[in-house]
Design a protein around this motif. Structure first.
Motif, PDB file in Angstrom:
ATOM      1  N   UNK A  63       0.878  -1.173   0.000  1.00  0.00           N
ATOM      2  CA  UNK A  63       0.000   0.000   0.000  1.00  0.00           C
ATOM      3  C   UNK A  63       0.909   1.214   0.000  1.00  0.00           C
ATOM      4  N   UNK A  64       0.510   2.240  -0.719  1.00  0.00           N
ATOM      5  CA  UNK A  64       1.382   3.431  -0.766  1.00  0.00           C
ATOM      6  C   UNK A  64       1.470   4.081   0.610  1.00  0.00           C
ATOM      7  N   UNK A  65       0.497   3.778   1.471  1.00  0.00           N
ATOM      8  CA  UNK A  65       0.568   4.229   2.859  1.00  0.00           C
ATOM      9  C   UNK A  65       1.149   3.069   3.679  1.00  0.00           C
ATOM     10  N   UNK A  66       2.372   3.250   4.162  1.00  0.00           N
ATOM     11  CA  UNK A  66       3.074   2.131   4.813  1.00  0.00           C
ATOM     12  C   UNK A  66       2.272   1.574   5.987  1.00  0.00           C
ATOM     13  N   UNK A 117      -0.904   1.292   6.313  1.00  0.00           N
ATOM     14  CA  UNK A 117      -1.977   0.408   5.826  1.00  0.00           C
ATOM     15  C   UNK A 117      -1.397  -0.946   5.433  1.00  0.00           C
ATOM     16  N   UNK A 118      -0.234  -0.932   4.777  1.00  0.00           N
ATOM     17  CA  UNK A 118       0.408  -2.194   4.402  1.00  0.00           C
ATOM     18  C   UNK A 118       0.801  -2.980   5.661  1.00  0.00           C
ATOM     19  N   UNK A 119       1.330  -2.292   6.642  1.00  0.00           N
ATOM     20  CA  UNK A 119       1.752  -2.978   7.869  1.00  0.00           C
ATOM     21  C   UNK A 119       0.561  -3.599   8.592  1.00  0.00           C
ATOM     22  N   UNK A 120      -0.547  -2.881   8.587  1.00  0.00           N
ATOM     23  CA  UNK A 120      -1.749  -3.406   9.254  1.00  0.00           C
ATOM     24  C   UNK A 120      -2.241  -4.681   8.562  1.00  0.00           C
ATOM     25  N   UNK A 121      -2.247  -4.655   7.208  1.00  0.00           N
ATOM     26  CA  UNK A 121      -2.687  -5.841   6.464  1.00  0.00           C
ATOM     27  C   UNK A 121      -1.699  -6.989   6.680  1.00  0.00           C
ATOM     28  N   UNK A 122      -0.411  -6.634   6.785  1.00  0.00           N
ATOM     29  CA  UNK A 122       0.601  -7.675   7.027  1.00  0.00           C
ATOM     30  C   UNK A 122       0.373  -8.321   8.391  1.00  0.00           C
TER      31      UNK A 122
END
Ligand SMILES: NC(=O)c1ccc[n+]([C@@H]2O[C@H](COP(=O)([O-])OP(=O)(O)OC[C@H]3O[C@@H](n4cnc5c(N)ncnc54)[C@H](O)[C@@H]3O)[C@@H](O)[C@H]2O)c1
Length: 338
Positions: A36-39, A41-46
């Motif tokens: 995700x371009x918003x880190x 958001x990516x970390x949360x999904x991870x």
């Protein structure tokens, strides 16, 4: 299927996170990477899927160890990312509405054909139990020849909507019609095929969306003679979903999608030839929303060579053509060919 397929998810907002959870929970797939371009958001999904996170979608799409990519960004990026993933040899589940317009949908389909990979469009409504059962009843001839269909889908919008990506033509491709409306358009296509004529009226009644609509009224005429009417809205205040199909010998009506849309309920009516109130069968589906899991399983079956997947590239293009016809009709103030 032997080894678990490795999946990457691009776009980790509401839907991408949900897809990452499904991919991680399936016995057949694992969610290996999310972007995700918003880190954050990516970390949360991870964190909820066990995947590796990045803020650069290209690093996911280009990873050689991934079999399939889910693309769940705002509509404006769906085509670019889906085509890059297909060209890198991945199978792709791209979110509805398959881009911003017919040209983007057709480019995605062409990329899937050229790559020989599975392309699925995220039309999860087809997996809602009342809708799926309604489809079986209608296609089994349970209500006779279809005369007409009537669909309503909407919510109450929210202050600031015009500053979200859905409030931008460049990012969304249109207003409420291409957002929620594309689901009902897809259902119409699934139930009765491709219409030949369309007519639409759009409104921007309440929300400051500029030239994007907060209400769309559409009419389709199908070669069989069937007619469909739809209303999709950001000003109904109470979330609502209704999908009714009327035939010569009966009707099926679906109300609700669970949660804030109300208990998903199917009514099947059989007309009495002598007149009077019809026979009625009611089914309420008040369990958790399984549509995402069932949709994921359908995708996985297709990756394993299974046939009959719903939400194909052709379905996505057809839905986009129908949406496009409604927009063209509204602009022209006239009936147009689909
Ligand atoms: N199937 C359904 O019922 C359903 C429901 C809602 C949304 N959708 C579709 O899913 C997609 C996403 O919708 P949403 O509600 O999850 O939106 P969202 O705003 O919650 O999430 C979008 C995410 O994409 C990220 N993003 C934006 N540009 C990006 C880029 N270039 N690369 C990587 N990440 C990027 C954003 O930071 C955000 O986290 C849309 O296409 C939408 O139409 C489908």
């Amino acid at each position: 299927m032997s080894a678990r397929l490795r999946v990457g998810v691009v776009g980790c907002g509401l839907i991408g996170r949900r897809r990452a959870i499904e991919a991680g929970a399936s016995p057949h797939t694992e969610c290996a990477a999310v972007a995700d371009r918003v880190a954050a958001a990516a970390n949360e999904a991870a964190a909820v899927s066990g995947a590796e996170a990045t803020d650069d979608w290209r690093r996911v799409v280009e990873r050689p160890d991934l079999d399939a990519i889910v693309v769940a960004t705002p509509n404006g990026y769906l085509a670019e990312i889906a085509i890059a993933a297909l060209s890198a040899g991945k199978h792709v589940l791209v979110e509805k509405p398959m881009g911003r317009n017919v040209a983007e949908a057709e480019r995605i389909r062409a990329a899937a054909c050229a790559a020989g990979r599975v392309l699925k469009v995220g039309f999860n409504h087809r997996y809602h139990p009342a809708i799926a059962e309604a489809w079986r009843r209608v296609t089994d001839g349970g209500i006779g020849e279809v005369i007409n269909l009537h669909c309503r889908y909407g919510h109450g919008g929210r202050p600031g909507y015009e500053r979200e990506w859905r409030g931008s033509r460049a990012l969304a491709g249109g207003g409420e019609l291409i957002d929620q409306g594309v689901h009902v358009v897809d259902l119409l296509h699934w139930f009765v095929g491709v219409p030949h004529e369309a007519f639409a009226v759009l409104q921007t009644a309440v929300w400051p969306l500029g030239d994007l609509e907060d209400n769309a009224f559409g009419l389709f005429r199908f070669p069989s003679g069937a007619v469909a009417a739809l209303h999709t809205s950001l000003t109904v205040w109470k979330n609502q979903f209704g999908f009714d199909v009327y035939g010569h010998t009966g009707a099926v009506t679906v109300q609700g999608l669970g949660g804030s849309y109300g208990v998903e309920t199917l009514n099947v009516y059989r007309r009495r030839l002598e007149g009077g109130a019809p026979e009625r069968e009611t089914h309420a589906f008040d369990g958790p929303d399984e549509s995402w899991r069932l949709e994921w399983e359908d995708f996985v079956r297709a990756l394993d060579g299974g046939e009959g997947m719903l939400g194909t590239a052709d379905d996505g293009v057809a839905a986009m053509r129908m949406v496009d016809a409604l927009y063209r009709s509204a602009a022209a103030g006239a009936v147009v060919e689909v």
